[in-house]
Scaffold this motif. Structure first.
Motif, PDB file in Angstrom:
ATOM      1  N   GLU A  80       2.382   1.755  -3.511  1.00  0.00           N
ATOM      2  CA  GLU A  80       1.369   2.092  -4.506  1.00  0.00           C
ATOM      3  C   GLU A  80       0.972   3.564  -4.393  1.00  0.00           C
ATOM      4  N   ARG A  81       1.012   4.073  -3.178  1.00  0.00           N
ATOM      5  CA  ARG A  81       0.594   5.463  -2.967  1.00  0.00           C
ATOM      6  C   ARG A  81       1.740   6.453  -3.145  1.00  0.00           C
ATOM      7  N   PHE A  82       2.938   6.101  -2.649  1.00  0.00           N
ATOM      8  CA  PHE A  82       4.034   7.072  -2.631  1.00  0.00           C
ATOM      9  C   PHE A  82       5.205   6.710  -3.536  1.00  0.00           C
ATOM     10  N   GLY A 129       0.814  -1.220   0.000  1.00  0.00           N
ATOM     11  CA  GLY A 129       0.000   0.000   0.000  1.00  0.00           C
ATOM     12  C   GLY A 129       0.844   1.264   0.000  1.00  0.00           C
TER      13      GLY A 129
END
Length: 382
Positions: free
Chosen positions: A152-154, A149
């Protein structure tokens, strides 16, 4: 478990295998993010495996001679963190190869010696090893889900810092664990020293199977995440799929003691090899079907869980207390040789033949291990 430091031992396994949870799914993705080809990725992943061929035997011998296994674990944990921090200074291939080699030399010193310490604490409760080791699987899950996660975000630029934070956890956990000395039990009659124990036919067959099993796992650990990303799966889902396999592994660990009481180590190993051969074929041919992928990940309970638990017990039974460190180190070394060869072949095979044939070769390696362990020998009473 009241008589043993259950939570202290478990905490160490949690952080140690959280590092593996950060490496196995994401190291190849990180190198791909840096722009390296499949061949170079395979070579960089193979380097820590090659160090696993040298480091455990050196540290295992030192642990057996000095008896200071916990000190070796703590020094190894500190030097692992310091060595890997060098990745912050450069990202060129030669520098990364140096970082991979240097940190792996110390990282591979840690687990074999800690396995001896854990079994020394457990003593006559060795069948409950799986109940301690399952926390390593929990650490792996927390790492793959959390980092999946996060990246995927940063993005993957955070990868080195995230891995260093987990390595720091290993160092802290090692400082919390009390020392223990293996039980001074009589050496098995007629077995002699380490080399003589090693050269028994059943022991040699076992270590050959360990190497083949690690060869078969290499495409999975090196390229599965890239394979799934190419098939359209997101990094968050990829992390969850890795976690699913380890959840299955945890459930297996919870029932491992009664399984080992009912079946021989040889039967457990044979089943693990057969299931691995089927699993790699599924991943190579049908990974674009989510339902098939889910089943393949559940099979991790056998291809890693039952295999590893049975292998640790086999090593403990096969070597006397004065050779325990060397026995566990040899297990790590043979696994490292297999993993290095597998990472190298899978890197070149992935680039030239593609996923299907790469996983097919992995299936053949697991099948060969099944054939070897199935052939009875005079001393192959595993």
């Amino acid at each position: 478990m009241a008589s043993i430091p259950y939570w202290r031992l478990s905490g160490f396994y949690l952080f140690y295998f959280a590092v593996l949870g950060a490496v196995a799914p994401f190291l190849g993705l990180y190198f791909d993010h840096l722009g390296f080809s499949a061949e170079r990725i395979g070579e960089l992943v193979a380097i820590p495996m090659l160090m696993r061929c040298l480091a455990p035997n050196l540290w295992g011998w030192l642990g057996d001679v000095t008896g200071r296994r916990l000190a070796i674990v703590r020094i190894g944990a500190l030097c692992t963190l310091l060595s890997f921090s060098l990745i912050l200074f450069d990202k060129r291939y030669a520098w990364l190869a140096l970082v991979m080699a240097l940190h792996a030399f110390f990282w591979h010193a840690v687990l074999p010696q800690f396995e001896v310490i854990t079994l020394a604490h457990l003593r006559h409760q060795a069948a409950r090893y799986s109940q301690v080791r399952l926390w390593g699987s929990i650490g792996f899950i927390l790492a793959v889900v959390g980092l999946g996660g996060l990246f995927e975000r940063f993005g993957l630029d955070l990868y080195p810092a995230a891995l260093m934070a987990i390595m720091a956890g290993i160092l802290v956990a090692s400082a919390w664990v009390p020392d223990a000395v293996p039980e001074q039990r009589p050496e098995p009659i007629g077995q002699g020293g380490f080399i003589r124990q090693l050269c028994r036919p059943g022991v040699l067959a076992f270590f050959a199977c360990v190497g083949l099993m690690q060869v078969s796992h290499s495409p999975y650990y090196t390229f599965l995440s890239l394979h799934l990303e190419a098939l359209g799966y997101g990094r968050g889902l990829i992390g969850l799929l890795w976690a699913l396999g380890v959840v299955a592994e945890i459930l297996l660990f919870l029932v491992m003691a009664p399984l080992l009481a009912r079946f021989s180590l040889r039967q457990v190993l044979l089943a693990s090899f057969i299931i691995a051969a089927v699993r790699w074929l599924m991943l190579g041919t049908l990974a674009d079907h989510l339902s098939v992928l889910l089943v393949a990940q559940l099979m991790h309970a056998a291809t890693f869980g039952s295999f590893h638990a049975a292998a640790i017990h086999f090593v403990q039974r096969s070597f006397g207390h004065r050779q325990q460190g060397q026995g566990q180190a040899l297990y790590a070394t043979v696994a490292g040789i297999g993993g290095a060869l597998g990472a190298l072949y899978s890197g070149y095979s992935w680039a030239s033949l593609g996923p299907l044939w790469t996983f097919a070769i992995a299936s053949l390696a697991a099948t060969a291990a099944a054939v070897i362990i199935a052939i009875p020998t005079q001393e192959n009473r595993v």
